[in-house]
Design a protein around this motif. Sequence first.
Motif, PDB file in Angstrom:
ATOM      1  N   ALA A 123       0.874  -1.304  -0.053  1.00 43.24           N
ATOM      2  CA  ALA A 123      -0.020   0.128   0.012  1.00 43.24           C
ATOM      3  C   ALA A 123       1.124   1.304  -0.068  1.00 43.24           C
ATOM      4  CB  ALA A 123      -0.764   0.013   1.301  1.00 43.24           C
ATOM      5  N   GLN A 124       0.443   2.527  -0.638  1.00 45.77           N
ATOM      6  CA  GLN A 124       1.077   3.588  -0.344  1.00 45.77           C
ATOM      7  C   GLN A 124      -0.013   4.885  -0.226  1.00 45.77           C
ATOM      8  OE1 GLN A 124       2.152   5.620  -4.149  1.00 45.77           O
ATOM      9  NE2 GLN A 124       3.789   6.527  -3.252  1.00 45.77           N
ATOM     10  N   ALA A 125       0.426   5.611   0.448  1.00 46.04           N
ATOM     11  CA  ALA A 125      -0.580   6.632   0.787  1.00 46.04           C
ATOM     12  C   ALA A 125       0.242   8.072   0.614  1.00 46.04           C
ATOM     13  CB  ALA A 125      -1.190   6.572   2.281  1.00 46.04           C
ATOM     14  N   MET A 126      -0.463   9.107   0.254  1.00 47.04           N
ATOM     15  CA  MET A 126       0.091  10.472   0.334  1.00 47.04           C
ATOM     16  C   MET A 126      -0.901  11.077   1.105  1.00 47.04           C
ATOM     17  SD  MET A 126      -0.412  13.893  -0.607  1.00 47.04           S
ATOM     18  CE  MET A 126      -1.719  13.533  -1.846  1.00 47.04           C
ATOM     19  N   TYR A 127      -0.491  11.820   2.244  1.00 46.26           N
ATOM     20  CA  TYR A 127      -1.114  12.675   3.063  1.00 46.26           C
ATOM     21  C   TYR A 127      -0.762  14.106   2.885  1.00 46.26           C
ATOM     22  CZ  TYR A 127      -2.677   8.836   5.940  1.00 46.26           C
ATOM     23  OH  TYR A 127      -3.205   7.440   6.356  1.00 46.26           O
ATOM     24  N   ARG A 128      -1.947  14.786   3.225  1.00 46.32           N
ATOM     25  CA  ARG A 128      -1.543  16.311   3.181  1.00 46.32           C
ATOM     26  C   ARG A 128      -1.933  16.684   4.629  1.00 46.32           C
ATOM     27  NH1 ARG A 128      -5.426  19.495  -0.601  1.00 46.32           N
ATOM     28  NH2 ARG A 128      -7.035  18.309   0.800  1.00 46.32           N
ATOM     29  N   SER A 129      -0.946  17.386   5.422  1.00 45.85           N
ATOM     30  CA  SER A 129      -0.985  17.717   6.539  1.00 45.85           C
ATOM     31  C   SER A 129      -0.786  19.135   6.875  1.00 45.85           C
ATOM     32  CB  SER A 129      -0.031  16.957   7.650  1.00 45.85           C
ATOM     33  OG  SER A 129       1.223  17.152   7.503  1.00 45.85           O
ATOM     34  N   ALA A 130      -1.328  19.655   8.046  1.00 43.17           N
ATOM     35  CA  ALA A 130      -1.135  21.170   8.141  1.00 43.17           C
ATOM     36  C   ALA A 130      -0.863  21.190   9.823  1.00 43.17           C
ATOM     37  CB  ALA A 130      -2.652  21.666   8.079  1.00 43.17           C
ATOM     38  N   LEU A 131      -0.028  22.221  10.162  1.00 41.10           N
ATOM     39  CA  LEU A 131       0.575  22.599  11.549  1.00 41.10           C
ATOM     40  C   LEU A 131      -0.390  23.608  11.704  1.00 41.10           C
ATOM     41  CD1 LEU A 131       4.248  22.389  10.455  1.00 41.10           C
ATOM     42  CD2 LEU A 131       3.365  21.162  12.507  1.00 41.10           C
ATOM     43  N   THR A 132      -1.023  23.656  12.824  1.00 43.28           N
ATOM     44  CA  THR A 132      -1.820  24.921  13.393  1.00 43.28           C
ATOM     45  C   THR A 132      -1.572  25.436  14.540  1.00 43.28           C
ATOM     46  OG1 THR A 132      -3.422  23.144  14.556  1.00 43.28           O
ATOM     47  CG2 THR A 132      -3.726  23.576  12.163  1.00 43.28           C
ATOM     48  N   SER A 133      -1.919  26.588  14.939  1.00 39.85           N
ATOM     49  CA  SER A 133      -1.677  27.353  15.891  1.00 39.85           C
ATOM     50  C   SER A 133      -3.071  28.019  16.302  1.00 39.85           C
ATOM     51  CB  SER A 133      -0.625  28.379  15.832  1.00 39.85           C
ATOM     52  OG  SER A 133      -1.120  29.640  15.177  1.00 39.85           O
ATOM     53  N   LYS A 134      -3.078  28.723  17.375  1.00 37.07           N
ATOM     54  CA  LYS A 134      -4.403  29.603  17.932  1.00 37.07           C
ATOM     55  C   LYS A 134      -4.988  30.483  16.892  1.00 37.07           C
ATOM     56  CE  LYS A 134      -1.922  32.638  20.849  1.00 37.07           C
ATOM     57  NZ  LYS A 134      -2.335  34.031  20.536  1.00 37.07           N
ATOM     58  N   ASP A 135      -3.713  30.834  15.990  1.00 35.42           N
ATOM     59  CA  ASP A 135      -4.101  31.782  14.838  1.00 35.42           C
ATOM     60  C   ASP A 135      -4.359  31.060  13.609  1.00 35.42           C
ATOM     61  OD1 ASP A 135      -3.506  33.985  16.626  1.00 35.42           O
ATOM     62  OD2 ASP A 135      -1.609  33.508  16.171  1.00 35.42           O
ATOM     63  N   GLY A 136      -4.443  30.119  13.502  1.00 39.41           N
ATOM     64  CA  GLY A 136      -4.737  29.157  12.184  1.00 39.41           C
ATOM     65  C   GLY A 136      -3.381  28.356  11.573  1.00 39.41           C
ATOM     66  N   ILE A 137      -3.384  28.217  10.191  1.00 38.38           N
ATOM     67  CA  ILE A 137      -2.485  27.275   9.745  1.00 38.38           C
ATOM     68  C   ILE A 137      -1.037  27.999   9.832  1.00 38.38           C
ATOM     69  CG2 ILE A 137      -1.601  26.390   7.717  1.00 38.38           C
ATOM     70  CD1 ILE A 137      -4.342  25.645   6.813  1.00 38.38           C
ATOM     71  N   VAL A 138      -0.064  27.287  10.295  1.00 44.65           N
ATOM     72  CA  VAL A 138       1.340  27.752  10.388  1.00 44.65           C
ATOM     73  C   VAL A 138       2.078  27.349   9.172  1.00 44.65           C
ATOM     74  CG1 VAL A 138       3.704  27.244  11.508  1.00 44.65           C
ATOM     75  CG2 VAL A 138       1.366  27.279  12.879  1.00 44.65           C
ATOM     76  N   ALA A 139       2.726  28.468   8.335  1.00 47.00           N
ATOM     77  CA  ALA A 139       3.207  27.989   7.322  1.00 47.00           C
ATOM     78  C   ALA A 139       4.504  26.993   7.450  1.00 47.00           C
ATOM     79  CB  ALA A 139       4.142  29.433   6.735  1.00 47.00           C
ATOM     80  N   PRO A 140       4.400  26.100   6.597  1.00 44.96           N
ATOM     81  CA  PRO A 140       5.379  25.018   6.332  1.00 44.96           C
ATOM     82  C   PRO A 140       7.080  25.520   6.668  1.00 44.96           C
ATOM     83  CG  PRO A 140       3.734  24.310   5.072  1.00 44.96           C
ATOM     84  CD  PRO A 140       3.478  25.749   5.412  1.00 44.96           C
ATOM     85  N   ASP A 141       7.172  26.421   5.660  1.00 44.35           N
ATOM     86  CA  ASP A 141       8.606  27.230   6.083  1.00 44.35           C
ATOM     87  C   ASP A 141       9.024  27.542   7.459  1.00 44.35           C
ATOM     88  OD1 ASP A 141       9.037  26.843   3.173  1.00 44.35           O
ATOM     89  OD2 ASP A 141       8.270  28.857   2.759  1.00 44.35           O
ATOM     90  N   GLU A 142       8.088  27.857   8.106  1.00 43.86           N
ATOM     91  CA  GLU A 142       8.301  28.420   9.662  1.00 43.86           C
ATOM     92  C   GLU A 142       8.436  27.158  10.406  1.00 43.86           C
ATOM     93  OE1 GLU A 142       5.960  30.541  13.284  1.00 43.86           O
ATOM     94  OE2 GLU A 142       5.261  30.718  11.466  1.00 43.86           O
ATOM     95  N   ALA A 143       7.811  26.158  10.083  1.00 42.14           N
ATOM     96  CA  ALA A 143       8.058  25.041  11.000  1.00 42.14           C
ATOM     97  C   ALA A 143       9.387  23.916  10.700  1.00 42.14           C
ATOM     98  CB  ALA A 143       6.825  23.639  10.487  1.00 42.14           C
ATOM     99  N   PHE A 144       9.551  24.180   9.453  1.00 40.43           N
ATOM    100  CA  PHE A 144      10.759  23.477   8.998  1.00 40.43           C
ATOM    101  C   PHE A 144      12.193  24.320   9.485  1.00 40.43           C
ATOM    102  CE2 PHE A 144       8.147  20.931   6.409  1.00 40.43           C
ATOM    103  CZ  PHE A 144       8.911  19.655   6.312  1.00 40.43           C
ATOM    104  N   ALA A 145      11.935  25.578   9.443  1.00 40.52           N
ATOM    105  CA  ALA A 145      13.079  26.487   9.949  1.00 40.52           C
ATOM    106  C   ALA A 145      13.236  26.318  11.609  1.00 40.52           C
ATOM    107  CB  ALA A 145      12.825  27.907   9.445  1.00 40.52           C
ATOM    108  N   ALA A 146      12.140  26.016  12.178  1.00 43.21           N
ATOM    109  CA  ALA A 146      12.201  25.846  13.517  1.00 43.21           C
ATOM    110  C   ALA A 146      12.796  24.333  13.902  1.00 43.21           C
ATOM    111  CB  ALA A 146      10.918  25.903  14.115  1.00 43.21           C
ATOM    112  N   LEU A 147      12.909  23.475  12.810  1.00 41.23           N
ATOM    113  CA  LEU A 147      13.380  22.177  12.819  1.00 41.23           C
ATOM    114  C   LEU A 147      14.911  22.081  12.422  1.00 41.23           C
ATOM    115  CD1 LEU A 147      10.564  19.941  11.667  1.00 41.23           C
ATOM    116  CD2 LEU A 147      11.315  20.079  13.954  1.00 41.23           C
ATOM    117  N   GLY A 148      15.312  23.158  11.855  1.00 41.87           N
ATOM    118  CA  GLY A 148      16.823  23.539  11.557  1.00 41.87           C
ATOM    119  C   GLY A 148      16.883  23.215  10.110  1.00 41.87           C
ATOM    120  N   TYR A 149      15.932  23.185   9.224  1.00 41.36           N
ATOM    121  CA  TYR A 149      16.011  23.206   7.645  1.00 41.36           C
ATOM    122  C   TYR A 149      15.432  24.466   7.203  1.00 41.36           C
ATOM    123  CZ  TYR A 149      15.576  21.928   3.072  1.00 41.36           C
ATOM    124  OH  TYR A 149      15.690  21.681   1.612  1.00 41.36           O
ATOM    125  N   ASP A 150      16.380  25.513   6.524  1.00 40.99           N
ATOM    126  CA  ASP A 150      15.910  26.639   5.991  1.00 40.99           C
ATOM    127  C   ASP A 150      15.820  26.590   4.483  1.00 40.99           C
ATOM    128  OD1 ASP A 150      15.805  28.157   8.361  1.00 40.99           O
ATOM    129  OD2 ASP A 150      17.865  28.296   8.458  1.00 40.99           O
TER     130      ASP A 150
END
Length: 179
Positions: A123-150
């Motif tokens: 089986a194979q699956a492609m998932y679309r996910s979103a990071l969320t804050s109290k203000d709504g969806i968090v931009a993935p670029d912000e999350a990856f930067a926080a993980l050390g990937y710019d």
Amino acid sequence: MYPVVRVIKELIVNKRRPKLHPLDTHVSYHRCWPQDIDTYLEMNNGRILTIMDLGRTGLAQRVGLIDLLKRKRWGLTMAGVSVRYRRRIRPFAKFRVISKTAGWDHRFVYLDQSIWIGDTCAAQAMYRSALTSKDGIVAPDEAFAALGYDGASPALPDWIKNWIDADATRPWPPTDAST
């Protein structure tokens, strides 16, 4: 019932494993137990999605996402999935789940997961996910930067781009056919 014991096992096992770069691949190992099967004596399709959830949990733990979510008080949600089932997973079969980030756009992260029995993809699956804050969806670029990937997102494969385009044409909410 959600496999709580399996979640605990994955958290314990992956705590001891080396950390991963946010774009690395995580591999987890599982077995099809009797509680996973349906009336056709194979792993239930819903259970397959739950097992993939365990793979994403291990990936999130090893790249540091779980700690980031706690620290920032963010949430994580699944916003869509496309699944392809190709081989039955029979009782007691051993298999592995391969999980990795395929890329992202301005709102969503796309995760590629597959289940393998030996050299055969079941089986194979492609998932679309979103990071969320109290203000709504968090931009993935912000999350990856926080993980050390710019860096920029890896180029999404054509089949994922095509799914994104096709899904954008899907009406929402759907028509209530019961009326």
